[in-house]
Design a protein around this motif. Structure first.
Motif, mmCIF file in Angstrom:
data_model
loop_
_atom_site.group_PDB
_atom_site.id
_atom_site.type_symbol
_atom_site.label_atom_id
_atom_site.label_comp_id
_atom_site.label_asym_id
_atom_site.label_seq_id
_atom_site.Cartn_x
_atom_site.Cartn_y
_atom_site.Cartn_z
ATOM 1 N N PHE A 67 11.515 5.090 -11.346
ATOM 2 C CA PHE A 67 12.877 5.522 -11.662
ATOM 3 C C PHE A 67 13.807 5.361 -10.460
ATOM 4 O O PHE A 67 15.006 5.174 -10.633
ATOM 5 C CB PHE A 67 12.897 6.963 -12.183
ATOM 6 C CG PHE A 67 12.684 7.058 -13.659
ATOM 7 C CD1 PHE A 67 13.770 7.069 -14.530
ATOM 8 C CD2 PHE A 67 11.405 7.115 -14.194
ATOM 9 C CE1 PHE A 67 13.578 7.143 -15.899
ATOM 10 C CE2 PHE A 67 11.209 7.186 -15.560
ATOM 11 C CZ PHE A 67 12.302 7.202 -16.415
ATOM 12 N N GLU A 68 13.248 5.416 -9.272
ATOM 13 C CA GLU A 68 14.097 5.268 -8.089
ATOM 14 C C GLU A 68 14.411 3.804 -7.787
ATOM 15 O O GLU A 68 15.533 3.477 -7.403
ATOM 16 C CB GLU A 68 13.424 5.913 -6.877
ATOM 17 C CG GLU A 68 14.338 5.980 -5.682
ATOM 18 C CD GLU A 68 13.807 6.897 -4.597
ATOM 19 O OE1 GLU A 68 14.269 6.762 -3.460
ATOM 20 O OE2 GLU A 68 12.939 7.743 -4.894
ATOM 21 N N TYR A 69 13.428 2.907 -8.000
ATOM 22 C CA TYR A 69 13.614 1.522 -7.559
ATOM 23 C C TYR A 69 13.684 0.484 -8.680
ATOM 24 O O TYR A 69 14.217 -0.597 -8.467
ATOM 25 C CB TYR A 69 12.491 1.127 -6.590
ATOM 26 C CG TYR A 69 12.512 1.957 -5.334
ATOM 27 C CD1 TYR A 69 13.504 1.777 -4.373
ATOM 28 C CD2 TYR A 69 11.557 2.945 -5.113
ATOM 29 C CE1 TYR A 69 13.538 2.543 -3.228
ATOM 30 C CE2 TYR A 69 11.570 3.716 -3.958
ATOM 31 C CZ TYR A 69 12.567 3.510 -3.030
ATOM 32 O OH TYR A 69 12.602 4.273 -1.885
ATOM 33 N N GLU A 70 13.134 0.753 -9.849
ATOM 34 C CA GLU A 70 13.104 -0.246 -10.921
ATOM 35 C C GLU A 70 14.122 0.033 -12.021
ATOM 36 O O GLU A 70 14.825 -0.858 -12.459
ATOM 37 C CB GLU A 70 11.705 -0.313 -11.554
ATOM 38 C CG GLU A 70 10.650 -0.906 -10.665
ATOM 39 C CD GLU A 70 10.820 -2.388 -10.439
ATOM 40 O OE1 GLU A 70 11.203 -3.109 -11.389
ATOM 41 O OE2 GLU A 70 10.594 -2.841 -9.302
ATOM 42 N N TYR A 71 14.120 1.259 -12.515
ATOM 43 C CA TYR A 71 14.990 1.605 -13.637
ATOM 44 C C TYR A 71 16.354 2.014 -13.104
ATOM 45 O O TYR A 71 16.451 2.799 -12.167
ATOM 46 C CB TYR A 71 14.418 2.763 -14.461
ATOM 47 C CG TYR A 71 13.009 2.540 -14.962
ATOM 48 C CD1 TYR A 71 12.553 1.271 -15.292
ATOM 49 C CD2 TYR A 71 12.140 3.599 -15.123
ATOM 50 C CE1 TYR A 71 11.261 1.072 -15.758
ATOM 51 C CE2 TYR A 71 10.844 3.411 -15.592
ATOM 52 C CZ TYR A 71 10.412 2.147 -15.898
ATOM 53 O OH TYR A 71 9.149 1.957 -16.360
ATOM 54 N N ALA A 72 17.375 1.497 -13.722
ATOM 55 C CA ALA A 72 18.746 1.834 -13.312
ATOM 56 C C ALA A 72 19.398 2.652 -14.423
ATOM 57 O O ALA A 72 20.272 2.175 -15.138
ATOM 58 C CB ALA A 72 19.535 0.562 -13.029
ATOM 59 N N VAL A 73 18.950 3.888 -14.583
ATOM 60 C CA VAL A 73 19.496 4.752 -15.628
ATOM 61 C C VAL A 73 20.915 5.126 -15.240
ATOM 62 O O VAL A 73 21.140 5.676 -14.154
ATOM 63 C CB VAL A 73 18.632 6.020 -15.823
ATOM 64 C CG1 VAL A 73 19.237 6.929 -16.875
ATOM 65 C CG2 VAL A 73 17.207 5.638 -16.188
ATOM 66 N N PRO A 74 21.873 4.821 -16.119
ATOM 67 C CA PRO A 74 23.267 5.112 -15.750
ATOM 68 C C PRO A 74 23.556 6.614 -15.707
ATOM 69 O O PRO A 74 23.029 7.378 -16.503
ATOM 70 C CB PRO A 74 24.082 4.435 -16.863
ATOM 71 C CG PRO A 74 23.128 4.161 -17.967
ATOM 72 C CD PRO A 74 21.743 4.167 -17.402
#
Length: 164
Positions: A67-74
């Motif tokens: 979640f910190e480096y791969e997923y870009a949750v807006p």
């Protein structure tokens, strides 16, 4: 001049073969099958999301890293996105399988599915197709409802009897 001789005699009324009986029997068979299909759709989609949630809690440190480096949750910090995403993947599928608050759970998972696609740029073509497939199945549940094999249906029937 006799005009009746130039006109052909009216055709005898013939009856077209009636397929009403077969069609009605087929529709009744489908009506019996529909609740099972509704449940199967809910179960299939729920299992996919629930498994993803189990994977996330199996290695929480890896989940936080993703979640910190791969997923870009807006709009959400990575740790909050990880908590909310995992909670959604573990709770909403249970509601979907039980058929409790089904349309709301299906809507939430549908939106969650969209956010997952937007948040992961490395999804790839096959991953995108899977998400489209799940989204379509969630739309079926959202539009059609949970069906007769659900707590929503039982509650609706129970409330109807109490009101009568």
């Amino acid at each position: 001049m006799d005009l009746s001789a130039s006109h052909p005699a009216p055709l005898a009324k013939t009856r077209a073969p009636r397929f009403d009986g077969a069609a009605n029997a087929a529709l009744k068979g489908l009506a019996l099958f529909t609740p099972l299909l509704d449940f199967a759709i809910r179960l299939l989609v729920a299992s996919v999301f629930f498994q993803a949630g189990l994977t996330k809690i199996a290695s929480w440190s890896s989940t936080l890293t993703l979640f910190e480096y791969e997923y870009a949750v807006p709009l959400l910090p990575p740790e909050l996105a990880a908590w909310l995403g995992t909670a959604a993947e573990l709770s909403l599928p249970v509601l979907l399988v039980l058929g409790l608050g089904t349309r709301l759970a299906a809507l939430a998972l549908f939106l969650f599915n969209i956010v997952a696609v937007i948040s992961y740029p490395g999804l790839g073509e096959v991953g995108l197709q899977h998400h489209q497939y799940w989204g379509l199945l969630l739309l079926v549940t959202l539009c059609h409802g949970p069906g007769k094999l659900s707590l929503d249906h039982l509650i609706r029937r129970w409330r109807g009897r109490r009101a009568a």
